[in-house]
Design a protein around this motif. Structure first.
Motif, PDB file in Angstrom:
ATOM      1  N   THR A  21      30.898  -8.007 -23.432  1.00  0.00           N
ATOM      2  CA  THR A  21      32.180  -7.659 -22.825  1.00  0.00           C
ATOM      3  C   THR A  21      32.332  -6.143 -22.623  1.00  0.00           C
ATOM      4  OG1 THR A  21      33.218  -7.638 -25.026  1.00  0.00           O
ATOM      5  CG2 THR A  21      33.381  -9.666 -23.743  1.00  0.00           C
ATOM      6  N   ASN A  22      31.643  -5.356 -23.425  1.00  0.00           N
ATOM      7  CA  ASN A  22      31.760  -3.905 -23.322  1.00  0.00           C
ATOM      8  C   ASN A  22      30.697  -3.273 -22.426  1.00  0.00           C
ATOM      9  OD1 ASN A  22      33.915  -2.638 -25.362  1.00  0.00           O
ATOM     10  ND2 ASN A  22      33.045  -4.478 -26.305  1.00  0.00           N
ATOM     11  N   TYR A  23      29.549  -3.941 -22.279  1.00  0.00           N
ATOM     12  CA  TYR A  23      28.442  -3.321 -21.540  1.00  0.00           C
ATOM     13  C   TYR A  23      27.916  -4.181 -20.400  1.00  0.00           C
ATOM     14  CZ  TYR A  23      28.088  -0.207 -25.641  1.00  0.00           C
ATOM     15  OH  TYR A  23      28.340   0.697 -26.642  1.00  0.00           O
ATOM     16  N   LYS A  24      28.679  -5.201 -19.990  1.00  0.00           N
ATOM     17  CA  LYS A  24      28.154  -6.116 -18.974  1.00  0.00           C
ATOM     18  C   LYS A  24      27.873  -5.439 -17.640  1.00  0.00           C
ATOM     19  CE  LYS A  24      32.837  -7.754 -17.941  1.00  0.00           C
ATOM     20  NZ  LYS A  24      33.719  -8.959 -17.939  1.00  0.00           N
ATOM     21  N   ASN A  25      28.514  -4.307 -17.385  1.00  0.00           N
ATOM     22  CA  ASN A  25      28.284  -3.593 -16.124  1.00  0.00           C
ATOM     23  C   ASN A  25      27.299  -2.440 -16.265  1.00  0.00           C
ATOM     24  OD1 ASN A  25      30.154  -5.230 -14.675  1.00  0.00           O
ATOM     25  ND2 ASN A  25      31.862  -4.007 -15.479  1.00  0.00           N
ATOM     26  N   SER A  26      26.739  -2.306 -17.465  1.00  0.00           N
ATOM     27  CA  SER A  26      25.799  -1.207 -17.685  1.00  0.00           C
ATOM     28  C   SER A  26      24.456  -1.532 -17.048  1.00  0.00           C
ATOM     29  CB  SER A  26      25.595  -0.977 -19.189  1.00  0.00           C
ATOM     30  OG  SER A  26      26.820  -0.594 -19.793  1.00  0.00           O
TER      31      SER A  26
ATOM     32  N   GLY B 112      32.129   3.397 -30.152  1.00  0.00           N
ATOM     33  CA  GLY B 112      33.528   3.135 -29.838  1.00  0.00           C
ATOM     34  C   GLY B 112      33.941   1.681 -29.941  1.00  0.00           C
ATOM     35  N   LEU B 113      33.023   0.809 -30.357  1.00  0.00           N
ATOM     36  CA  LEU B 113      33.367  -0.608 -30.516  1.00  0.00           C
ATOM     37  C   LEU B 113      34.009  -0.832 -31.882  1.00  0.00           C
ATOM     38  CD1 LEU B 113      31.108  -0.588 -28.288  1.00  0.00           C
ATOM     39  CD2 LEU B 113      30.523  -2.885 -29.066  1.00  0.00           C
ATOM     40  N   GLN B 114      34.808  -1.887 -31.974  1.00  0.00           N
ATOM     41  CA  GLN B 114      35.382  -2.246 -33.257  1.00  0.00           C
ATOM     42  C   GLN B 114      34.294  -2.794 -34.171  1.00  0.00           C
ATOM     43  OE1 GLN B 114      38.609  -4.997 -32.602  1.00  0.00           O
ATOM     44  NE2 GLN B 114      40.062  -3.377 -32.134  1.00  0.00           N
ATOM     45  N   LYS B 115      34.526  -2.701 -35.469  1.00  0.00           N
ATOM     46  CA  LYS B 115      33.581  -3.240 -36.435  1.00  0.00           C
ATOM     47  C   LYS B 115      33.466  -4.748 -36.228  1.00  0.00           C
ATOM     48  CE  LYS B 115      32.637  -3.606 -41.379  1.00  0.00           C
ATOM     49  NZ  LYS B 115      33.104  -3.279 -42.755  1.00  0.00           N
TER      50      LYS B 115
ATOM     51  N   VAL C 253      28.718 -11.172 -32.275  1.00  0.00           N
ATOM     52  CA  VAL C 253      28.212  -9.796 -32.135  1.00  0.00           C
ATOM     53  C   VAL C 253      27.745  -9.547 -30.710  1.00  0.00           C
ATOM     54  CG1 VAL C 253      26.412  -8.195 -32.877  1.00  0.00           C
ATOM     55  CG2 VAL C 253      27.566  -9.641 -34.568  1.00  0.00           C
ATOM     56  N   LEU C 254      26.952 -10.462 -30.175  1.00  0.00           N
ATOM     57  CA  LEU C 254      26.397 -10.268 -28.833  1.00  0.00           C
ATOM     58  C   LEU C 254      27.468 -10.372 -27.753  1.00  0.00           C
ATOM     59  CD1 LEU C 254      23.049 -12.250 -29.173  1.00  0.00           C
ATOM     60  CD2 LEU C 254      23.395  -9.769 -29.246  1.00  0.00           C
ATOM     61  N   TYR C 255      28.444 -11.244 -27.953  1.00  0.00           N
ATOM     62  CA  TYR C 255      29.507 -11.365 -26.956  1.00  0.00           C
ATOM     63  C   TYR C 255      30.351 -10.089 -26.910  1.00  0.00           C
ATOM     64  CZ  TYR C 255      33.232 -13.414 -24.151  1.00  0.00           C
ATOM     65  OH  TYR C 255      34.136 -13.674 -23.158  1.00  0.00           O
ATOM     66  N   ASN C 256      30.524  -9.468 -28.068  1.00  0.00           N
ATOM     67  CA  ASN C 256      31.244  -8.194 -28.126  1.00  0.00           C
ATOM     68  C   ASN C 256      30.504  -7.127 -27.314  1.00  0.00           C
ATOM     69  OD1 ASN C 256      33.283  -6.403 -28.994  1.00  0.00           O
ATOM     70  ND2 ASN C 256      32.003  -5.698 -30.691  1.00  0.00           N
ATOM     71  N   LEU C 257      29.177  -7.126 -27.425  1.00  0.00           N
ATOM     72  CA  LEU C 257      28.378  -6.182 -26.631  1.00  0.00           C
ATOM     73  C   LEU C 257      28.455  -6.518 -25.144  1.00  0.00           C
ATOM     74  CD1 LEU C 257      25.144  -5.857 -28.823  1.00  0.00           C
ATOM     75  CD2 LEU C 257      27.101  -4.304 -28.709  1.00  0.00           C
TER      76      LEU C 257
ATOM     77  N   PHE D  95      21.861 -11.300 -20.315  1.00  0.00           N
ATOM     78  CA  PHE D  95      22.394  -9.949 -20.536  1.00  0.00           C
ATOM     79  C   PHE D  95      21.447  -9.121 -21.413  1.00  0.00           C
ATOM     80  CE2 PHE D  95      24.763  -7.475 -23.781  1.00  0.00           C
ATOM     81  CZ  PHE D  95      25.127  -6.385 -22.983  1.00  0.00           C
ATOM     82  N   VAL D  96      21.029  -9.655 -22.565  1.00  0.00           N
ATOM     83  CA  VAL D  96      20.194  -8.856 -23.473  1.00  0.00           C
ATOM     84  C   VAL D  96      18.813  -8.613 -22.877  1.00  0.00           C
ATOM     85  CG1 VAL D  96      21.465  -9.619 -25.509  1.00  0.00           C
ATOM     86  CG2 VAL D  96      19.422 -10.881 -24.808  1.00  0.00           C
TER      87      VAL D  96
END
Length: 341
Positions: free
Chosen positions: A335-340, A307-310, A329-333, A240-241
Motif C-alpha cells: 500500500t505504501n510502495y505500489k507505485n514505486s 516512515g511506516l508504522q510499526k 507486513v507485505l500488504y503494508n509495504l 509486487f515483491v
C-alpha cells in the motif's frame, strides 16, 4: 499408659494409610504400570495428585520441550547470573519463577528475595502465581498449576506454567509441536483412593499456540471464509515483491516460507527505499531461530525509518511461517510502495 496408647494409635493410622496406598496402587492400575510412591497416595478427602508416567518422562519430544524451556529461561535470566539445569529442582521454590516473571512483565513483585522455609517458599509462589494468573485472566487461560503442585515439583504443572508465560510474552523460541504426556491422577473420594490414566496435551501447532495481539481484520476474514480471494491477494503481493527483487535476480513463489528468515524482507526494504543495506547489519544466511528473528526485526526497523508504522505482526510470527502475519507486513509495504519503480 495413655501416651503409649496414643503412640500405638498413631502408628496404626500411619500403617493404615500406607496399606491404603498400596491397595490403591495395586488394584486399579494395569499390570506392569508405573509404581507410585506412598506419599503420592496420602491425600485428604476429595484431594487429588497428578503423577507423570515414567514412560512419558523419557519421551524424546517431552525432553526436547524441556530443553527449549530451560534454554529460554537461562537466556532471559543471563544478566541475573541464574542458571537452570532441572525444571523440577530449580523452579519449585518460586525464586526463579519470580525473577522470570519480573523480567518478562517489567513488574517488581513484593516478595522476600530469599526464602528457605516451606511456608516462605509457598508464600512467594502464591504471590508469583497470583501475578501470573492476573495477567492471563483476560484470556480465560486454563490454569493447570497451583502453589501445591509447583512446590511438590510436579513437572507437568511447571511445564504448563512456563508454556503459558512463553506464549503470552511471545518468547523468541520454537516450541515442539504436538507434545503430550500421560499422567496418573490419584484422587480420594469417600475414603477410597481412585486412580486413572489421563493424556495431557502440552503443545499443539505453532499457529494455534500463537496469541493474537490485534483485533480481527480483513486477513482473518480472508483466511477463514474466502480462500479464493486470499489467493488473489497472495498473487498480487508476489507480483509486487518480484517486481523489485528481480533486480537482484531473486524470485518469490511462496510468501510465508521465503520471507521467514528475514533476508528477502531486508533486501526488499533496501530496494524500495533505494539504498544498499550493509551485510554486517543482518545475517545473509541465517541458521538459528534467533538469527532469523533478528533479520525480521531489523527489517521492521527499516520500515519505521522509512516512515511506516510499526508492523502489527511480531518478528517471531513471521519466522514461524504464520501466513497472516507475513501478509500483513507485505500488504503494508504494497500500500505504501505500489507505485514505486
Amino acid at each position: 499408659m495413655a501416651g503409649l496408647l496414643c503412640g500405638t494409635k498413631r502408628r496404626k493410622q500411619a500403617s493404615d494409610l500406607q496399606e491404603e496406598g498400596k491397595n490403591a496402587i495395586n488394584a486399579p492400575l494395569l499390570p506392569g504400570g508405573p509404581e507410585l510412591l506412598p506419599e503420592d497416595t496420602l491425600l485428604e478427602e476429595n484431594a487429588e495428585r497428578t503423577i507423570l508416567d515414567p514412560t512419558s518422562r523419557e519421551d524424546l519430544n517431552f525432553k526436547d520441550l524441556q530443553k527449549v524451556l530451560v534454554d529460554w529461561i537461562n537466556s532471559e535470566l543471563e544478566e541475573d547470573r541464574i542458571i537452570v539445569k532441572d525444571l523440577e529442582e530449580d523452579l519449585y521454590d518460586g525464586q526463579v519463577l519470580q525473577k522470570l516473571f519480573e523480567k518478562l512483565s517489567g513488574y517488581k513483585l513484593n516478595v522476600a528475595e530469599v526464602t528457605q522455609s516451606e511456608i516462605g517458599q509457598k508464600q512467594k509462589l502464591q504471590t508469583v502465581l497470583e501475578a501470573v494468573n492476573g495477567v492471563l485472566r483476560p484470556l480465560e487461560w486454563n490454569t493447570e498449576w497451583s502453589v501445591d503442585s509447583i512446590h511438590s515439583k510436579s513437572l507437568v504443572s511447571i511445564v504448563y506454567l512456563l508454556l503459558a508465560l512463553a506464549m503470552y510474552y511471545a518468547a523468541p523460541i520454537r516450541l515442539p509441536e504436538h507434545v503430550s504426556v500421560r499422567v496418573i491422577v490419584v484422587k480420594k473420594k469417600e475414603g477410597i483412593l481412585q486412580t486413572a490414566h489421563v493424556t495431557k496435551q502440552l503443545t499443539s501447532t505453532t499457529t494455534e499456540m500463537m496469541i493474537g495481539r490485534s483485533e480481527r481484520d480483513a486477513f482473518d476474514t480472508l483466511l477463514d471464509h474466502a480462500p479464493d480471494k486470499l489467493n488473489v491477494v497472495k498473487t498480487s503481493l508476489i507480483t509486487f515483491v518480484n517486481k523489485h527483487l528481480n533486480k537482484l535476480n531473486l524470485e518469490v513463489t511462496e510468501l510465508e516460507s521465503q520471507f521467514a528468515d528475514g533476508v528477502y524482507l531486508v533486501l526488499l526494504m533496501g530496494l524500495l527505499e533505494n539504498y544498499f543495506v550493509p551485510l554486517y547489519n543482518f545475517y545473509l544466511t541465517p541458521e538459528s531461530f534467533e538469527q532469523k528473528v533478528h533479520n525480521v526485526a531489523f527489517a521492521f526497523e527499516l520500515m519505521q525509518d522509512g516512515g511506516l508504522q510499526k508492523p502489527k505482526a511480531r518478528p517471531e510470527d513471521v519466522v514461524n511461517l504464520n501466513l497472516k502475519s507475513t501478509l500483513r507486513v507485505l500488504y503494508n509495504l504494497f500500500t505504501n510502495y505500489k507505485n514505486s519503480e
